[in-house]
Scaffold this active site. Sequence first.
Site, short mmCIF file in Angstrom:
data_model
loop_
_atom_site.label_atom_id
_atom_site.label_comp_id
_atom_site.label_asym_id
_atom_site.label_seq_id
_atom_site.Cartn_x
_atom_site.Cartn_y
_atom_site.Cartn_z
N ASN A 8 0.75 -3.50 2.43
CA ASN A 8 1.08 -3.17 3.82
C ASN A 8 2.46 -3.76 4.12
O ASN A 8 2.59 -4.98 4.22
CB ASN A 8 0.00 -3.78 4.74
CG ASN A 8 0.35 -3.64 6.20
OD1 ASN A 8 1.25 -2.90 6.58
ND2 ASN A 8 -0.40 -4.34 7.05
N LYS A 10 4.16 -3.45 6.79
CA LYS A 10 4.34 -3.76 8.23
C LYS A 10 5.71 -3.24 8.70
O LYS A 10 6.18 -2.22 8.21
CB LYS A 10 4.16 -5.26 8.48
CG LYS A 10 2.86 -5.78 7.89
CD LYS A 10 2.50 -7.16 8.35
CE LYS A 10 1.23 -7.61 7.64
NZ LYS A 10 0.74 -8.88 8.11
N HIS A 95 -5.98 -2.69 11.83
CA HIS A 95 -5.38 -3.96 11.39
C HIS A 95 -5.38 -4.95 12.56
O HIS A 95 -5.19 -4.56 13.71
CB HIS A 95 -3.94 -3.71 10.89
CG HIS A 95 -3.38 -4.90 10.19
ND1 HIS A 95 -2.85 -5.98 10.86
CD2 HIS A 95 -3.29 -5.20 8.86
CE1 HIS A 95 -2.46 -6.88 9.98
NE2 HIS A 95 -2.71 -6.44 8.76
N GLU A 97 -3.26 -6.93 13.63
CA GLU A 97 -2.06 -6.94 14.47
C GLU A 97 -2.12 -5.80 15.48
O GLU A 97 -1.63 -5.93 16.60
CB GLU A 97 -0.81 -6.86 13.58
CG GLU A 97 -0.58 -8.18 12.86
CD GLU A 97 0.10 -8.08 11.50
OE1 GLU A 97 0.67 -7.02 11.20
OE2 GLU A 97 0.03 -9.06 10.74
N GLU A 167 -10.24 -8.94 6.40
CA GLU A 167 -9.03 -9.74 6.56
C GLU A 167 -9.27 -10.81 7.62
O GLU A 167 -9.15 -10.53 8.82
CB GLU A 167 -7.86 -8.85 7.00
CG GLU A 167 -7.52 -7.77 6.00
CD GLU A 167 -6.05 -7.38 6.13
OE1 GLU A 167 -5.35 -7.48 5.12
OE2 GLU A 167 -5.61 -6.99 7.22
N GLY A 173 -0.74 -13.84 6.82
CA GLY A 173 0.64 -14.30 6.99
C GLY A 173 0.74 -15.79 7.22
O GLY A 173 1.80 -16.30 7.59
N SER A 212 -2.98 -13.55 2.89
CA SER A 212 -2.21 -14.45 2.02
C SER A 212 -2.66 -14.37 0.57
O SER A 212 -2.73 -15.38 -0.13
CB SER A 212 -2.25 -15.89 2.54
OG SER A 212 -1.67 -15.96 3.83
C1 PEP Z 1 -2.09 -8.08 6.04
O1 PEP Z 1 -1.43 -8.16 7.06
O2 PEP Z 1 -2.80 -7.07 5.84
C2 PEP Z 1 -2.01 -9.17 5.09
C3 PEP Z 1 -2.99 -9.33 4.25
O3 PEP Z 1 -0.90 -9.99 5.15
P1 PEP Z 1 -0.55 -11.26 4.21
O4 PEP Z 1 -0.87 -10.88 2.80
O5 PEP Z 1 0.91 -11.49 4.43
O6 PEP Z 1 -1.39 -12.37 4.72
#
Ligand code: PEP
Length: 254
Positions: A8, A10, A95, A97, A167, A173, A212
């Site tokens: 992703n 973003k 997601h 966000e 997630e 992040g 992460s």
């Molecule tokens: C995400 O936003 O879907 C995600 C997993 O981000 P990150 O790997 O940066 O934590």
Amino acid sequence: MRTIVAGNWKMHKDRIEAADLIAAVIAGADAWSPSVDVVVAPPFPFLAEAVERARGTRLVVAAQNCHEAAHGAYTGEVSVAMLSSIGVGACIVGHSERRQYFGETDAAVGRKIAALLSANIMPIYCCGEVLDEREQGRHFEVVARQMDEAFRELDVSAIARTVIAYEPVWAIGTGRTATPDQAQEIHAFIRGQLVGRIGDAGREVPLLYGGSCKPDNAGGLFGRSDINGGLIGGAALDATQFTALITIAGEVMN
Ligand code: PEP
């Protein structure tokens, strides 16, 4: 069971950077295990070019969002028919966000999943708890409620064709990752919810971990029985790291 490594992007990259990253990811494709499906989700303006670059390869190009309506007066939105018309093969929905900053609800996400499937686009449905909920031990209840609301209006075959990404919001992040035990525990719970809802077909739904996930922790996560790959944010912006994750998925999950 399919294994999926999905990136992703973003709201990152400009046109040149996006083209370079797609090219660098595709450059490693000969080494991808046949059992791993690789997906990247660039920002909307770069989707058409990404699809062209991915043509003839195993890379699937995904969108990061869509609107549930076929068309209409929805300024700034993008329909599944538009995505389908340029060859987009998957779409992330729900997601955290989008939930946090744009008020996306599970009911709306359920309608987006139905719209995507009607256009033959694979939905990647995200769910997961925030830190307070985890600390209060409410993560199972939160994820169960999210799935319940998102899947309420969907039939068995629609749910069976949906990929789920767990997630934990506190891991996205932040550099903080769920331990393999924590991730496996809730993935097993999600699997149980799915089987309760749609029977044996629920055993075949890929469950991705996101939060992460990096080359140095992916081996422990991807190796667990109910973790069928990853939804990757930060590490997907770097072709070397993303390719390493694809390699790890191929090695650990075979
Ligand atoms: C995400 O936003 O879907 C995600 C997993 O981000 P990150 O790997 O940066 O934590």
